[in-house]
Structure formats: C-alpha cells, structure tokens
Scaffold this active site. Sequence first.
Site, PDB file in Angstrom:
ATOM      1  N   ASP A 415      73.026  55.133  63.187  1.00 55.01           N
ATOM      2  CA  ASP A 415      71.698  55.188  62.569  1.00 55.01           C
ATOM      3  C   ASP A 415      70.824  56.228  63.274  1.00 55.01           C
ATOM      4  O   ASP A 415      71.101  56.649  64.396  1.00 55.01           O
ATOM      5  CB  ASP A 415      71.052  53.809  62.663  1.00 55.01           C
ATOM      6  CG  ASP A 415      70.039  53.553  61.558  1.00 55.01           C
ATOM      7  OD1 ASP A 415      69.689  54.504  60.842  1.00 55.01           O
ATOM      8  OD2 ASP A 415      69.606  52.391  61.425  1.00 55.01           O
ATOM      9  N   GLU A 418      66.968  61.508  63.335  1.00 54.94           N
ATOM     10  CA  GLU A 418      66.070  62.446  62.658  1.00 54.94           C
ATOM     11  C   GLU A 418      64.801  62.738  63.458  1.00 54.94           C
ATOM     12  O   GLU A 418      64.268  63.848  63.399  1.00 54.94           O
ATOM     13  CB  GLU A 418      65.645  61.898  61.283  1.00 54.94           C
ATOM     14  CG  GLU A 418      66.780  61.474  60.388  1.00 54.94           C
ATOM     15  CD  GLU A 418      67.122  59.995  60.551  1.00 54.94           C
ATOM     16  OE1 GLU A 418      68.019  59.524  59.839  1.00 54.94           O
ATOM     17  OE2 GLU A 418      66.477  59.314  61.391  1.00 54.94           O
ATOM     18  N   ASP A 481      66.905  54.272  53.715  1.00 51.61           N
ATOM     19  CA  ASP A 481      66.082  53.107  53.378  1.00 51.61           C
ATOM     20  C   ASP A 481      65.508  53.223  51.967  1.00 51.61           C
ATOM     21  O   ASP A 481      64.540  53.936  51.713  1.00 51.61           O
ATOM     22  CB  ASP A 481      64.945  52.966  54.388  1.00 51.61           C
ATOM     23  CG  ASP A 481      65.466  52.698  55.796  1.00 51.61           C
ATOM     24  OD1 ASP A 481      66.650  52.350  55.925  1.00 51.61           O
ATOM     25  OD2 ASP A 481      64.689  52.844  56.758  1.00 51.61           O
TER      26      ASP A 481
END
Length: 756
Positions: A415, A418, A481
């Site tokens: 995950d 960024e 998401d």
Amino acid sequence: MKFTDGYWLLREGVTAAHPAEVLDVVESDGVLEIHAPTRPIRSRGDLMTGPVMTITAHTPMPDVVGLTLTHFTGERPREPAFDLTEAEPAPLLSYDDAYATLTSGALSVKVARSGPWHVEFLAHGRTLTSSGPKGMGIMRDAATGGHYLREQLNLGVGTSVYGLGERFGPLVRNGQVVDIWNADGGTATEQAYKNVPFYLTDAGYGVFVDHPGKVSFEVGSEAVSRVQFSAETQELTYYVIHGPTPKDILRKYTALTGRPALPPTWSFGLWLSTSFTTSYDEETVTSFIEGMRERELPLSVFHFDCFWMREFNWCDFSWDPRVFPDPEGMLARLKAKGLHISVWINPYIAQRSPLFTEGRALGHLLRRPDGSVWQWDLWQPGMALVDFTSPAARDWYAAKLEALLAQGVDCFKTDFGERVPVDVTWSDGSDPERMHNYYTYLYNRTVFDVLRKHRGEGEAVVFARSATTGSQQFPVHWGGDCEATYESMAESLRGGLSLGLSGFGFWSHDIGGFEGTPTPALFKRWLAFGLLSSHSRLHGSSSYRVPWLFDEESVDVLRHFTRLKLRLMPYLYEAARVAHEEGTPMMRAMVLEFPADPGCAHLERQYMLGPDLLVAPVFSDAGDVTYYVPEGTWTHYLTGRTVTGPRWVRERHGFLGLPLLVRPGAVLPVGAHADRPDYPHADGVTLRTYGLERGAQVTVRVGDVTFTVVREGDTLRASASDPAAPWALAAGDRVARAAAGSGFLTLETPDDREQA
C-alpha cells in the site's frame, strides 16, 4: 502546464524561445545531432546570442524513435532515470539540403533543414504526427523562475488519446489536463496513484516522455489540435512508437520499459480481506473462512489488512500479540485449509515503531537537507519513509519481509508510496522532484524481488496501489480507494482500462467499494464485475465484505461468478501469459481489440477480457444495461442467445447474469474444475467453438498443450499436441469427448446456429 494566453499571446511573465531553423547537422554512431538557433540567422551577428537548442535523434529499437531536447548541457546529471531496454537497432541516417532523416524499422523522423522549423514522424509514407514552428520550445516563467522544455505534437482530426496511467475520468484523454504526479487522492478526483508519462493513440503511434519527475500534459486542451507536454528541466527526451495497431504500440512500449511478470495461478482465485478498520482476531478470520467453506464459496487467498500490526506501530512487521498471540500456528492452520496468505505493508515507519529507532541509527530513513529525519503526522504519528535509494536500506527492509515469509506469509499488499516529499535529501543524491514518482518503483521492486528470491520465479505477486513507468513488471495493481456507489464502480473500471492502455497487464479493485457499505444490489452487481477482472478481491474500509452479511442471494451470486471464473481459468491464464510475453493487458479497452471500429473509440463501460470475451458490467439495481456489439454474430456465454453487430443493445439482467459475449470465430477452452484456480488446466478441458466459418483454423494453447480446431464443411476436427489427458470438443449442445491417449476428435455441425 499552460504557457499561452490564447492563440497569439503568452501568459504574463512567460517568455518563449522556439527553434527557428536548422544551423547544421552532425552524424555520429547512429545519432543525428541537430543545432537549432531560436532566431533566423541572417548575418554573422545573429550567431552571437542564443538560446540554441540541441536536438538529438536516436533509436533504442526498431519502430521507436527518440528526440532529446537540450538547452544547457552543463546541468549536473539528475537521477533517477527509467531503466529502458535497448535492442541494438541499425538506424538509417540520411540528410540532404531539404531534410535530416533517421529511420528505425518502419518509422522515420524528418527534420526540415531549410525553411521554418518542422519535425515530422512518418511510417510507410504516412505522417503520424509532427511538430511545427512554436511547438518545441524553451519556456521561462519569471514568477517562479522555472525553466521548462516543451513540445507540441499535432493531433489529427478524429484521433483519440488514451493512457497516461490509471486515470478515473473519461477514458479518452482529449481535452484533459494531466499532471504526472503520484497522489493519494482516491478514485473520484483528477489525481492518480499510478501516473505514467506515456500515451497511446488510435492513429498508429504512441508517445513516451522519458522523464520520471513531473510532466504536464495538455491533451488537446491548451492547443486543441495538439498534445503538449512539458517538464522543468534542461534536457527532455521523448519517444514516438509506431504500431501500427494499439496492441503493437503496447508490445513495443513494454519491450522498452518492461513487461509484467506472470502471476502465480493461485492468485487468480478469490481473495478475501479482513477489511481495514474493522475489528478482527483469529476467531473472526476463522469464522469467515469456515463460512465460505460451509457455503461452498471457493477461496484462494486470505488477506490481513493494517491491524494485523499494533496501532501506531505501522510498520514494525510484528503481529499484534493481543489479537494474534500465535501467528505461526494460525498461519499453519490457515494454510492447511489450502489458503495462501497476504498481509498489508507500506514503506512508512511510525515513530512508535521499534524500527524507527533502528532505521534512524542505521541511516535507512529519508532525511531533510539539515540531516534530520523527515517526519510528519499524516497517516501515522511521527512517521518517516524508508530511503529505498540506499542498497543497505533495501536489504534492511527486505530482511523484515523475509521473516514474515518464514512464518508462512505468501505475498504482500504494498500500500501507499504516493506521499513522497520533495524537501528532502536522498542517500544516493537523487533529485527529489524526480524521485517523487520513481519512489514507488524502488519500493515495489524491493518487495517483489524478496518474493521472487524466496518463493521462486512465477510465484511472486504483490497487490500494489502506487506505480509509475516500469512498475508493470511487478503485478498485481489495484485501483485504490473507491466509494460504495455505482458511479465509483464505473470510475474504477475507467481507471483499470486506462492503466491497461498504459502498459499494465493485471489489475483489480475493491469489490463493493472501499469507502462506505454497499447496498445488497450494488454488492451483487460489483461481484459480477469483480470476478470478471484479472484479479478479484473482497475488501472494504469499515465494514466486512463476506456475502452473507448482505443477503443470501449475495452468497449465490458470489458462488456463481467465482465458479465461472475458475472454469474459465484455461482461457484466462493463457490471456495472462500473453500479457506477460507481449504486454497486452488481460482487461482490454474495446479500442485495443477493435481499433478500426469507430464505435469502440469512446467505450468505457465495457471491455474485452482476453481476446474473445466481451464484458459489460451492470451499473443499476434494476439490471438495465446498454452496450455496443462490434461486427459479427456474438453469443451470450451464459444463455447461448446470439446478437449480431455492429449495433447497440439494451438488455435487463438479473443478479446472476450480465452481458458476457463470446466473439464470433472463437474457440474457448473451459476447465473441468470450479473449486480452485490452480488445477491442471488441460486435464479434461472442453474446447467450446463459436461460429467457426467453413475453412477456419484456430489454435488454442492451454498450459503446455496446443489444440488445433479446423472446420471442414459441416465437420469440426480437433487435435491435441499432447493426447495424454482427456479433453472434449463442443459446439452448442453437441459434445465429443476424447479419452486419455486420443489426440484427435471430430464433431458434426450441420447447422451453423448450433455452434452458438
């Protein structure tokens, strides 16, 4: 970014210098070096001042031509750089009074040596795109002190632009402004987790801008008949890639930047997650797994999300002893049920984590220019980032993962990656702006290499969110998401198709949506879409995604589509092999398969799954769906009904159905098992034929076995390269079965309609 104020003027504070003409051309080692002053040379006095642009034409492989634009050559080399493959091409160089030309394969770049500045890219005598006066330029912004290099490439009438990473807006990029800058913005915004400075067109070419930092694209926006791209740099390289088809472009682009590894067979089965902020322990996990078994719901992977670790300790890679006191025993018990295990990780180290003190002492954490560790409180209190530019830091991080593999973990959900700052100093001296996007490449490569080393080639798989050019080598990627709405389901599909058009072969998404809890109807519609994606995962944020919590029909829908996917594994795994070997994604925008059909140019609510299955997800409770059928007579896989295109079709489907159409002329290998994905795909396979014309011959590969099906008049004849396993040939309701040891079959099909 935009530099102009309409057609005639520049924006306030912006100055521009454009190549005006060619002064001279130097040929050396397969490269053309062109010197272009930015003012016409009328006298020797005009030779005294600049700027002068140096444009270098070169080629890394056939059908790919690069131009490097340079202003000042004295800039310190800036890292990192994308790792590109060169194939030792043999370019043809020529120049005369009119043009300087470099040819690679079928693609040529021609630079006008007389008259106004003009660059043209041609293939087979046809102009693909070009850059004219005031297209290429050195742009300065007095307000920011920025120095940019810009290019504008002509956009032909009717040409559509795709790609630039996983983007959630309209699939066709024309009219959009796109900044290549990774961000954690969800699927409902213009931001993207996976930014790729590559675009593909339906006009026979693609363009890759070889710059890992921020590249700003104006796609038919600032100048509506051009694609503009710019970066704040003294040197900028871009490559034009000739197809001619979109598939050919992707094949050559991925040959240049890397092709996806082939994920393990088991990863194509159903993944079930604990979800994110829900409460769970071993008892909860076991209840989910037993609930799936009792309801005959095939499950391949169980995923532990963030809270397998203690709060504020992310990441310390240690099981929270309060809820998982016996992790080795638990994992052994789960694996005894035939499951593979995934756990959530990220590259952030919270201040409370014991690894923070360890990483700081060893110098493995990213630092500010003053030498202090870079920290902030977003996501985890006082968190820092692992500095993956340091080989020692990569080894340190990898060692933590190796301990988890020794416990029985099989793969990782990688995950984040960024939120990478630019006010920092990297251990290898990398430029912070260029590292912002590139960080995810180093992060996921580190994790993937650990898995490849300890699980073996062909067994490594991650579930990654962030990416950039080259990251496609480390599958799988998921869409981030999304909300529990039909609108978000549609934007997720757009993102996945866009990513596929950017060189990524495998993609997934959170079935049911991440934020919020889906209604039972939405959940069931998303199940069908999710199980007809390359990879399929049940995951949410604050609510579980086991189907019986929605309604009993959800259990039936999940069982139906999971078994459908598992039976299709012989077909799907061959599509996966093609993605691995050729760079063609498993989930394909319609334009990728039908570039000559103008009806497919803007389609973004349907897709091809492999070469022969058309999927149109349903985005409504009632089941109403409108989709486009290309030319030919297609067959509904689930019902056997046929529909002839090209035309638009409106239908209504129950929760156990959706438009799933088989392409005319296809031979679809269907497996004999529906309980797991990793069975011998050729053992008992049925070759289902659909509308084969007389004289047609189709070759189908299933694992190591190659089948050939020929229609001779009213007879289908099939042969297998390895007759050891039993198999069958089918046309409609007619089936012929071969016993083990029989390598040939015939089937009479006197009526074409019986093949539907």
